[in-house]
Design a protein around this motif. Structure first.
Motif, short mmCIF file in Angstrom:
data_model
loop_
_atom_site.label_atom_id
_atom_site.label_comp_id
_atom_site.label_asym_id
_atom_site.label_seq_id
_atom_site.Cartn_x
_atom_site.Cartn_y
_atom_site.Cartn_z
N HIS A 175 -3.63 2.27 -16.75
CA HIS A 175 -3.04 0.98 -16.36
C HIS A 175 -3.15 -0.01 -17.52
O HIS A 175 -2.19 -0.69 -17.86
N THR A 180 0.86 -1.19 0.00
CA THR A 180 0.00 0.00 0.00
C THR A 180 0.89 1.23 0.00
O THR A 180 2.09 1.14 0.24
N PRO A 188 -4.66 -2.44 -9.95
CA PRO A 188 -4.62 -2.63 -8.48
C PRO A 188 -6.02 -2.76 -7.88
O PRO A 188 -7.02 -2.48 -8.55
N ASN A 189 -6.07 -3.17 -6.63
CA ASN A 189 -7.34 -3.15 -5.89
C ASN A 189 -7.56 -1.75 -5.35
O ASN A 189 -6.59 -1.07 -4.97
N THR A 205 -0.35 -2.91 -4.66
CA THR A 205 -1.46 -3.85 -4.93
C THR A 205 -2.79 -3.29 -4.46
O THR A 205 -3.83 -3.63 -5.00
N HIS A 206 -2.75 -2.43 -3.43
CA HIS A 206 -3.99 -1.89 -2.86
C HIS A 206 -3.88 -0.38 -2.74
O HIS A 206 -3.03 0.13 -2.01
N ASP A 228 2.54 3.85 -9.11
CA ASP A 228 1.90 2.71 -8.43
C ASP A 228 2.36 1.40 -9.05
O ASP A 228 2.68 0.44 -8.34
#
Ligand code: GLU
Length: 448
Positions: free
Chosen positions: A186, A6, A194-195, A167-168, A161
């Motif tokens: 992306h 994160t 990502p989430n 990932t989050h 990112d």
């Protein structure tokens, strides 16, 4: 370590308030709970508005809160990555350079970079808000860079990112509208999506969005007022999240254990200052008396700590009493400045008439009462001179002749203040010698 990553990505364009740090707290807690990585990325590509002092304040605040990070980046140092991504997008036909007149009316023609919008519906499953679907057609071919070396927000965020393996993405819900654009980027760059976890708004007592304009204070304001960092962390964690149990007071480790993004609520989180004071007080109560005393000592002005009668040992004795009156240690400074602390360490000075109780205006009568108190407590041994024994020896007499007329001059003689702890507590803290001396002095003054 898992592969969960994160980040907290603040822009150093001002002093951030508690609501901004709530985002950092959630992002941090999630990463730690999952055994993942927490990255801090300073988004300073807006060169005009970004300031070093704001960055420093952010880092100071994070350190104070105890949100240690595994990686630190400054976006302005990553522009080479952004340029590469722009070149790739252009080469692939997903972005293009567009010669356009500057909006400032100067007539200057600039080469900005626009993203070639595929104009489609973008869907993502927000961890907090559930499925969100947005048609990107209305966004047109949005601008992603001022020129090939000056990326704009969306492009920089997406490239960073992805490069950092985030990932989050845990961030404020004001970024929901940005997400479709970023997902398109992306996709076009061939990065994994990502989430997303978009956190609810943080509102003040009037249900208005927390903002600097509406008086929201920077986090360091609370530090400077003697709030405990563990209390602020605890409080911020509860702004929009709850553990699903009755527990409200948490250590940092307990928060890490209890935290899940799934329990973050959709509705706004309250930044309630009364609750903050309550949480802070609960954390103060959990400190040892020595620790409380150390905090108090730091909050005391030199006008107190340089008094000849001042000692750490004495302060330790009054610590429980002082703690009762505060919700944060900054109030100790205020109490000291209002004259509510000095009398513990030096004999008070005050106009003698203050010793007289209500309409009992005869100084001789008041003096006799003090004399009687001296006789009653004079027999108590040094070692037994406690609030309980002092009360036991004075109480019957005070009840007999009228409590106010006995306890008022006693208390005033000891403190020189209209408001102070009760005379028994005060005498117990001051000790036999100072108590006797102060009452004797007052008694003499009444007669002179
Ligand atoms: N730099 C952005 C901000 O301060 C945050 C970007 C993000 O979290 O995606 O609002």
């Amino acid at each position: 370590m898992t592969n969960i990553v994160t980040r907290f990505a603040p822009s150093p364009t001002g002093l951030l308030h508690g609501g901004n740090y709530r985002t950092a707290v959630f992002s941090y807690l999630f990463a730690r709970k999952q055994g993942g990585k927490f990255i801090v990325r300073i988004e300073d590509t807006d060169r005009e508005r970004s300031k070093k002092e704001y960055e420093e304040n952010i880092l100071e605040s994070l350190a104070w809160l105890g949100l240690e990070y595994d990686e630190f980046h400054r976006q302005s140092e990553l522009v080479a990555n952004h340029t590469k991504a722009l070149e790739y997008l252009i080469a692939e036909g997903n972005a293009y350079i567009s010669k356009e007149e500057a909006k400032d009316g100067s007539g200057v023609i600039r080469e900005i970079v626009r993203f070639k919008n595929p104009n489609k519906r973008v869907m993502f499953n927000d961890i907090i808000r559930g499925p969100i679907e947005i048609d990107t057609t209305d966004l047109g071919d949005f601008v992603i860079a001022k020129n090939i070396h000056e990326p704009l927000f969306h492009l920089a965020v997406v490239v960073d990112d992805a490069t950092m393996g985030v990932t989050h993405i845990v961030r404020g819900e004001d970024h929901i509208a940005n997400t479709p654009r970023q997902i398109l980027l992306h996709e076009a760059l061939g990065y994994p999506i990502p989430n997303y976890a978009h956190l609810p708004l943080v509102v003040d007592e009037k249900r208005a969005k927390l903002s600097k304009r509406r008086g929201a204070q920077p986090l360091t304001y609370y530090r400077d007022r003697g709030y405990l960092p563990e209390a602020i962390l605890n409080f911020l964690a509860l702004v929009g999240w709850n553990p699903g149990t009755e527990q409200e007071i948490f250590t940092k480790e307990e928060l890490v254990q209890a935290f899940t993004l799934e329990r973050v609520q959709k509705s706004p989180g309250f930044f309630n200052l009364e609750k903050l004071d309550w949480v802070n007080k609960e954390h103060i109560k959990r400190l040892s008396v020595e620790e409380q005393c150390a905090h108090i000592e730091r909050a005391l002005p030199a006008s107190i700590t340089t008094l000849p009668g001042y000692s750490h040992e004495k302060l330790l004795r009054i610590t429980p009493l002082l703690v009762e009156h505060i919700t944060h240690f900054g109030q100790i400074t205020e109490m000291a400045e209002a004259g509510e602390i000095a009398y513990f360490f030096e004999d008070p000075t005050f106009p003698v008439e203050q010793l007289l109780w209500k309409d009992e205006r005869d100084p001789v009568v008041a003096s006799e009462k003090l004399q009687k108190i001296l006789t009653l407590i004079g027999g108590i041994d040094d070692a037994l001179f406690t609030p309980e024994t002092i009360k036991a020896s004075v109480w019957d007499y005070a009840t007999e002749v009228g409590r106010g007329s006995v306890l008022w001059p006693m208390r005033y003689a000891l403190s020189g203040r209209e408001k102070s702890p009760d005379p028994f507590q005060l005498a117990g803290i001051l000790g036999r010698e100072a108590t006797m001396r102060r009452i004797e002095n007052a008694q003499q003054r009444l007669l002179s």
